[in-house]
Enzyme design. Structure first.
Site, mmCIF file in Angstrom:
data_model
loop_
_atom_site.group_PDB
_atom_site.id
_atom_site.type_symbol
_atom_site.label_atom_id
_atom_site.label_comp_id
_atom_site.label_asym_id
_atom_site.label_seq_id
_atom_site.Cartn_x
_atom_site.Cartn_y
_atom_site.Cartn_z
ATOM 1 N N GLY A 166 -0.462 2.002 5.439
ATOM 2 C CA GLY A 166 -0.868 1.120 6.527
ATOM 3 C C GLY A 166 -2.219 0.479 6.297
ATOM 4 O O GLY A 166 -2.377 -0.346 5.412
ATOM 5 N N CYS B 112 -9.912 -2.612 -4.349
ATOM 6 C CA CYS B 112 -8.763 -3.522 -4.365
ATOM 7 C C CYS B 112 -8.864 -4.565 -5.464
ATOM 8 O O CYS B 112 -8.262 -5.643 -5.376
ATOM 9 C CB CYS B 112 -8.586 -4.188 -2.997
ATOM 10 N N ILE C 63 -5.626 -2.891 3.471
ATOM 11 C CA ILE C 63 -4.199 -2.865 3.807
ATOM 12 C C ILE C 63 -3.427 -2.433 2.566
ATOM 13 O O ILE C 63 -3.669 -2.933 1.462
ATOM 14 C CB ILE C 63 -3.697 -4.260 4.245
ATOM 15 N N GLY C 64 -2.492 -1.510 2.739
ATOM 16 C CA GLY C 64 -1.619 -1.114 1.638
ATOM 17 C C GLY C 64 -0.368 -0.466 2.205
ATOM 18 O O GLY C 64 -0.475 0.431 3.046
ATOM 19 N N ARG D 6 1.674 3.455 -2.868
ATOM 20 C CA ARG D 6 1.676 2.216 -2.071
ATOM 21 C C ARG D 6 1.401 1.028 -2.978
ATOM 22 O O ARG D 6 1.029 1.185 -4.150
ATOM 23 C CB ARG D 6 0.570 2.285 -1.009
ATOM 24 N N ARG E 169 -4.276 -1.762 -5.402
ATOM 25 C CA ARG E 169 -5.027 -1.197 -6.503
ATOM 26 C C ARG E 169 -5.812 0.029 -6.020
ATOM 27 O O ARG E 169 -5.299 0.833 -5.262
ATOM 28 C CB ARG E 169 -5.885 -2.300 -7.113
#
Length: 223
Positions: free
Chosen positions: A160, A178, A148-149, A75, A78
């Site tokens: 998601g 992240c 979120i990713g 995805r 990070r």
């Protein structure tokens, strides 16, 4: 608010934990089947055993203490952590039928989580330049409550969001979540809200129609 997903979307909520690699394999297969017209769109809600996942922009220097398995997720983004007490939502949505707008999809996904949290009494927001869902922590500082990713293959989405219901927050210290060092991580439990996963799932479900409306560009569907 819509109380149920349309028949075109399968809604699955897992009561137990699913290993991250197993979930990734299943999600990849479902993504392919949706793209080939062999399966319905799907929202999959679940919980993982402790794991660190690396997005396509992950920096090895931000993996501080790999005490759990580390998996390349494919995805965007990070490093992030998934584990018990966190609700993960994987949205496999066909954007060929819903605008072919990846930025719009991410914005709608964020709005879905923000609206759901508002319904259970937590004010949260997006923050410019910082991916995720943010709220005010018990010390009054801004902290991350949701991640979120996403990935999009053949215009069908994967991955998601995740929302911290009651995870062990010390598990986040093994990474720079992240890539953001200067802000902490919080949870509903830390904010004084005891909410079972099934209750959170129902709150998400109640806002699902608004999420789809936002994808279709209908004004004021979500924040």
């Amino acid at each position: 608010m819509s109380s149920a997903p349309p028949e075109t979307v399968e809604w699955r909520a897992e009561p137990g934990r699913i290993g991250y690699r197993d979930a990734l394999d299943a999600m990849t297969a479902r993504n392919r089947a949706i793209a080939e017209g062999e399966a319905r769109e799907m929202v999959w809600l679940l919980e993982h055993p402790p794991v660190y996942t690396a997005g396509t922009s992950a920096d090895g220097a931000e993996l501080l203490d790999p005490r759990f398995e580390v998996v390349e997720a494919g995805r965007g983004g990070r490093y992030t952590y998934h584990g018990p007490g966190q609700r993960v939502g994987y949205a496999m949505i066909d954007l060929r039928e819903r605008g072919r707008d990846v930025r719009g999809f991410v914005h709608a996904l964020e709005g879905w989580v923000i609206a759901t949290l508002a319904d259970i009494g937590v004010t949260s927001w997006r923050s410019a330049g910082r991916v995720g869902i943010w709220t005010k922590d018990v010390d009054g500082r801004e902290a991350k409550i949701g991640a979120i990713g996403v990935r999009v293959r053949r215009w069908v989405t994967m991955h998601g969001f995740s929302v911290n219901l009651a995870p062990d927050l010390s598990h986040f210290t093994g990474i720079v979540p992240c890539g953001i060092e200067e802000f902490g991580v919080t949870s509903l439990e830390r904010l004084g809200i005891d909410l079972a996963p099934a209750a959170f799932d129902e709150a998400l479900r109640a806002r699902f129609g608004d999420f789809l409306a936002a994808l279709e560009g209908k004004a004021n569907a979500l924040p």
